[in-house]
Write a protein that holds these residues in place. Structure first.
Motif, PDB file in Angstrom:
ATOM      1  N   SER A 125      -7.314 -33.494 -23.237  1.00  0.00           N
ATOM      2  CA  SER A 125      -8.965 -34.378 -22.564  1.00  0.00           C
ATOM      3  C   SER A 125      -9.267 -35.009 -23.731  1.00  0.00           C
ATOM      4  N   GLN A 127     -13.244 -35.924 -25.748  1.00  0.00           N
ATOM      5  CA  GLN A 127     -14.248 -36.267 -24.726  1.00  0.00           C
ATOM      6  C   GLN A 127     -15.602 -35.719 -26.041  1.00  0.00           C
ATOM      7  N   SER A 280     -22.734 -36.323 -17.806  1.00  0.00           N
ATOM      8  CA  SER A 280     -21.663 -36.219 -17.095  1.00  0.00           C
ATOM      9  C   SER A 280     -20.521 -34.885 -18.041  1.00  0.00           C
ATOM     10  N   PRO A 282     -16.554 -33.842 -18.648  1.00  0.00           N
ATOM     11  CA  PRO A 282     -14.996 -33.577 -17.978  1.00  0.00           C
ATOM     12  C   PRO A 282     -15.041 -31.417 -17.922  1.00  0.00           C
ATOM     13  N   ARG A 285     -17.511 -30.052 -15.856  1.00  0.00           N
ATOM     14  CA  ARG A 285     -17.268 -30.128 -14.333  1.00  0.00           C
ATOM     15  C   ARG A 285     -16.045 -29.427 -13.688  1.00  0.00           C
ATOM     16  N   ARG A 286     -14.807 -29.691 -14.756  1.00  0.00           N
ATOM     17  CA  ARG A 286     -13.366 -28.909 -13.883  1.00  0.00           C
ATOM     18  C   ARG A 286     -13.643 -27.269 -14.185  1.00  0.00           C
TER      19      ARG A 286
END
Length: 421
Positions: A125, A127, A280, A282, A285-286
């Motif tokens: 990922s 970000q 936001s 990611p 959030r995970r």
């Protein structure tokens, strides 16, 4: 044989070292987070890592670094290929990934670099390094003395009556915020442990001290105020810091919050208080979803926009809280006192503070009372909603009374304390 043993020892030492990198420029990270990106790599073949935040250089003592050789090699390849400099890193064992903060090459723009990284099969990922802010308000008030008898928030929530049944014993609350002034006299005898994930020397700050004071100020000591859950175990996980220009506020970033969240999960905290908000994210959030799946209750402050948007309030399952009286219309938001809440300030002082940060702290402390009284985590939010009039503050007395065979132990109707300016 001796040569073979020496060679094996050298390989083992090499296997425990982390990426070669320059000393992180923390000032640059804080001033210009847009110059940094966060990437994760698959790290399923790593040796077991130490507790979150314990990588050797920046975030703890030297311990086995839980990084697979193939992951290390991939990280070096990516750094060279994209001409990036690694400045922070840590294996997130909970997600079987390795997390790295890279400083971008001066010739790159963040959107273009993220697009290329996300199309790279080696990258799990990618970000931005997001920034987050705490959600208190630095209201000016005429009060500069410890108005101990003016804890109207406790009366509003029925806390004095609720304390006859529960004071939070046996429940653990992770407060992810700034450093806390644990030397405050009204914390004496409280159950507070402190961990630092900021990457710099731990500095107690106003926001974390105020939030933790609302939850855990010592009761029955003939001094100051009483917390909502004075017998709860509090893990003060410092992931935010106060900018010199505005010491009443604080900021955090994706990496420091990830460290603290993983640590809260590893500590098996029953409640995580996040009196902060931002875009936001990611990765974060995970981690929150991982905690929710383990019956952890995550409490978040509603952003000042009045909408449950961004991290962490947008995540389903998170208990979102606003200050009663703010007039926001966001759905599924609990209300609690968050205006002129009396709490602790450093050094050894008291003051009234405001904001959804303080409302969230009140709810986190209140949930600790319910859990300590054997309310199941899955039942907590519904119980608070069912016992709260529409548009009004939660009432812990009413919530506990609803579970009693003999409700006289905790009357649901309490007088509302008020103060005049």
């Amino acid at each position: 044989m001796k040569r073979l043993a020496a060679l094996l020892a050298m390989l083992m030492i090499a296997g425990c070292t982390q990426l070669t990198r320059e000393t992180p420029n923390e000032d640059l990270i804080r001033a210009h987070p847009e110059r940094f990106v966060v990437i994760t790599l698959h790290n399923a073949d790593a040796m077991p890592s130490a507790r979150a935040g314990s990588s050797p250089r920046d975030y703890g003592a030297a311990t086995p670094y839980g990084l697979a050789p193939t992951t290390r090699a991939t990280a070096h390849q990516i750094a060279r290929y994209y001409k990036m400099t690694p400045v922070r890193e840590w294996p997130i064992a909970l997600l079987s990934i390795h997390c790295i903060v890279f400083e971008m090459n001066d010739g790159d723009t963040q959107p273009d670099l993220l697009r290329r990284l996300r199309s790279d099969a080696r990258v799990e990922s990618a970000q931005p390094l997001n920034a987050f802010v705490t959600l208190g308000r630095a209201d000016k008030t005429p009060y500069d003395d410890p108005y101990i008898g003016l804890q109207g928030s406790l009366a509003t929530m029925g806390v004095p009556q609720a304390h006859a049944l529960s004071r939070g014993k046996g429940v653990s609350i992770a407060v992810i915020d700034t450093g806390v002034d644990t030397s405050h006299a009204d914390f004496a005898g409280s159950h507070i442990s402190v961990s630092n994930f900021t990457g710099q020397r731990l500095r107690p700050a106003a926001h974390g001290t105020a939030v933790t004071g609302i939850i855990a100020a010592t009761g029955g000591n003939r001094l100051g105020i009483v917390g909502v859950a004075p017998e709860a175990d509090v893990h003060a996980l410092a992931a935010c810091w106060s900018p010199p220009a505005n010491p009443s506020q604080a900021v955090c970033d994706s990496f420091t919050l990830a460290l603290a969240l993983a640590n809260a999960i590893e500590l098996k905290a029953n409640i995580v208080n996040l009196s902060l908000g931002g875009p936001s994210d990611p990765l974060l959030r995970r981690l929150v979803e991982h905690g929710l799946a383990r019956n952890m209750i995550v409490v978040a402050a509603l952003p000042t926009t009045g909408e449950a948007a961004g991290f962490p309030s947008e995540i389903p399952g998170v208990v979102v809280v606003d200050a009663v009286g703010h007039g926001h219309t966001a759905r599924d938001v609990l209300l609690a006192p968050g205006t002129d809440v009396l709490t602790l300030i450093s050094p050894n002082g008291y003051d009234f503070v405001s904001g959804s940060s303080m409302a969230a702290a009140n709810v986190s402390g209140g949930i600790a009372l319910l859990l300590s009284h054997r309310v199941k985590p899955a039942e907590v939010r519904d119980l608070l909603v069912q016992t709260t009039p529409v548009g009004d503050s939660i009432n812990l007395c009413a919530a506990l009374a609803s579970r009693q065979v003999n409700p006289q132990h905790c009357q649901p109707t309490v007088s509302r304390a008020s103060r005049s300016d």
